[in-house]
Structures are given as C-alpha cells and as structure tokens.
Design a protein around this motif. Structure first.
Motif, PDB file in Angstrom:
ATOM      1  N   VAL A  23       7.164  -3.350  -1.988  1.00 52.51           N
ATOM      2  CA  VAL A  23       6.761  -2.948  -3.333  1.00 52.51           C
ATOM      3  C   VAL A  23       6.436  -1.465  -3.321  1.00 52.51           C
ATOM      4  N   PRO A  25       4.269   1.244  -4.449  1.00 51.87           N
ATOM      5  CA  PRO A  25       2.952   1.228  -5.078  1.00 51.87           C
ATOM      6  C   PRO A  25       2.810   2.181  -6.252  1.00 51.87           C
ATOM      7  N   ALA A  91       1.129 -10.963 -15.679  1.00 46.84           N
ATOM      8  CA  ALA A  91       1.183  -9.503 -15.555  1.00 46.84           C
ATOM      9  C   ALA A  91      -0.214  -8.917 -15.711  1.00 46.84           C
ATOM     10  N   TRP A 101      -4.927   0.021  -6.136  1.00 40.52           N
ATOM     11  CA  TRP A 101      -3.586  -0.512  -6.340  1.00 40.52           C
ATOM     12  C   TRP A 101      -2.664  -0.342  -5.130  1.00 40.52           C
ATOM     13  N   ALA A 105      -0.503  -3.330  -3.500  1.00 38.97           N
ATOM     14  CA  ALA A 105       0.949  -3.249  -3.385  1.00 38.97           C
ATOM     15  C   ALA A 105       1.396  -3.465  -1.950  1.00 38.97           C
ATOM     16  N   ILE A 161       3.819 -10.346  -5.753  1.00 42.27           N
ATOM     17  CA  ILE A 161       4.322  -9.298  -6.641  1.00 42.27           C
ATOM     18  C   ILE A 161       5.826  -9.440  -6.798  1.00 42.27           C
ATOM     19  N   VAL A 164       7.287  -4.105 -10.490  1.00 45.09           N
ATOM     20  CA  VAL A 164       6.333  -3.105 -10.973  1.00 45.09           C
ATOM     21  C   VAL A 164       7.089  -2.174 -11.911  1.00 45.09           C
ATOM     22  N   LEU A 171       0.628   1.319 -14.650  1.00 45.83           N
ATOM     23  CA  LEU A 171       1.720   0.527 -14.099  1.00 45.83           C
ATOM     24  C   LEU A 171       1.577  -0.898 -14.604  1.00 45.83           C
ATOM     25  N   VAL A 173       2.300  -4.571 -13.583  1.00 44.84           N
ATOM     26  CA  VAL A 173       2.578  -5.353 -12.382  1.00 44.84           C
ATOM     27  C   VAL A 173       2.875  -6.793 -12.782  1.00 44.84           C
ATOM     28  N   GLY A 175       3.626 -10.609 -11.524  1.00 43.82           N
ATOM     29  CA  GLY A 175       3.448 -11.491 -10.382  1.00 43.82           C
ATOM     30  C   GLY A 175       4.053 -12.857 -10.627  1.00 43.82           C
TER      31      GLY A 175
END
Length: 201
Positions: A23, A25, A91, A101, A105, A161, A164, A171, A173, A175
C-alpha cells in the motif's frame, strides 16, 4: 461472535487469509493550488462551521505491524462509512499529514472500533498526537488481521486495505471487511458541532 462473522464473510466470497498487498501510504498527485489573487471558493472557517452541523459516529482506527518498533498504532476518526455490500467494503478518510497513517498503511490492515456513548474519554485519548495512546487501554487481536480490537467497544470491523484514493488534503482508504461483530443494545457515541453527544429516542 468473531468465528460466526468470519464464516459469513467466507460464505460470500470475502478473503479472510490473504496477506496484505503493498500500500502506498501517501499517493502524491498534483493538488489544486489557488493562484495568486484567486479567491478561495469557500472560507475554511465557514466550511468547518457548516459541516459541523452534520452529526457523525465516532471510531478509533487501529493497526499493528509486528515489525513496527513503536507497537500498535491508532487514531480517532469520525469520517468512517460503509461503502459496499458485495464485496463487503468500508472506507475512512485520513489527513495526508497524519503521522499514524503511514504505520497503518505499512501494516496493510486495520480494525475500526466503533465507540459507545460512554467512551468519549477513549476517543480523546486517541485524538492526541505524540502520546502513548494505548497506555492503560485494554485490547485483543482482531480475529482476521490481528489489529487491536479495543475492549468494551459496542462494534468493530476488521479489514485489509484494498485501495487508497486521494481527496484533496485527505486520503480515502477503502478496506475489505474480513470479520466484524457487535453487541446489542449499546448506544453510539456521536459528534456534533465540536462536542460529543448521544442518541436518545
């Protein structure tokens, strides 16, 4: 409850054992800049004031990377939402300047701990930067990802995750849900116009 949730997610095709994918970040596309002499479309203070009228629930997003020497990571988050039923996605939004974060990540997974009406102090603990947020906080490993599942929360959602996206100074994110659970009857913690409240009705 956790085992039941994992069995359900497997039955609808959600992965429960796949390792985390890499991911980024902090995606870094060009952000819109206000040119010299250009008026901001909305005053930031007014933006905050008006949007503060929208009541939200309150969560703590947690993660744990075994290779992280600083231990588990977490932050208070009110910008959490369900996103998709099939596949099961949720999210949350996080500031691009967040120091927590990148740790989440790197872990590739997170647990959303949905707070109850009496957990305002717990929320404040995770809203402070630079402190040991987990000091004195009871938690266990969430069943699918091992992310910290905080004690006594009325509901939780355990995720890996998936994606992104950029959204201005935040951001987005996404999931993929791998396990989840809830206790019946607990009232939620709400946030409205800069203060905590509770649902009554």
């Amino acid at each position: 409850m956790a085992a039941t949730a994992v069995r359900y997610l497997r039955s609808v095709g959600a992965a429960t054992t796949a390792g985390p994918a890499p991911v980024d970040p902090l995606p870094r596309p060009d952000l819109r800049a206000v040119a010299d002499g250009e008026r901001l479309p909305v005053d930031p203070a007014e933006f905050r004031r008006v949007l503060g009228h929208f009541a939200t629930g309150v969560t703590v997003v947690t993660a744990h990377d075994p290779d992280d020497p600083d231990g588990p990571a977490g932050f208070a988050c009110q910008s959490f939402a369900s996103l998709s039923l099939d596949p099961p996605l949720v999210a949350f939004m996080v500031a691009r300047t967040s120091t927590t974060w990148p740790r989440i990540a790197h872990a590739g997974a997170f647990c959303v701990n949905i707070l109850g009406a009496e957990q305002g102090a717990l929320c404040r603990k995770f809203a402070v930067s630079g402190a040991d947020k987990f000091a004195g906080v009871t938690y266990e490993a969430a069943p699918a990802t091992g992310s910290p599942l905080l004690g006594s929360v009325p509901a939780w959602v355990d995720c890996r995750i998936q994606a992104v996206h950029t959204g201005g100074d935040h951001l987005i994110v996404v999931g993929r849900v791998e396990a989840l659970g809830a206790a019946d009857g607990d009232a939620p913690l709400l946030f409205h116009r800069g203060a905590f409240g509770r649902f009554s009705g």
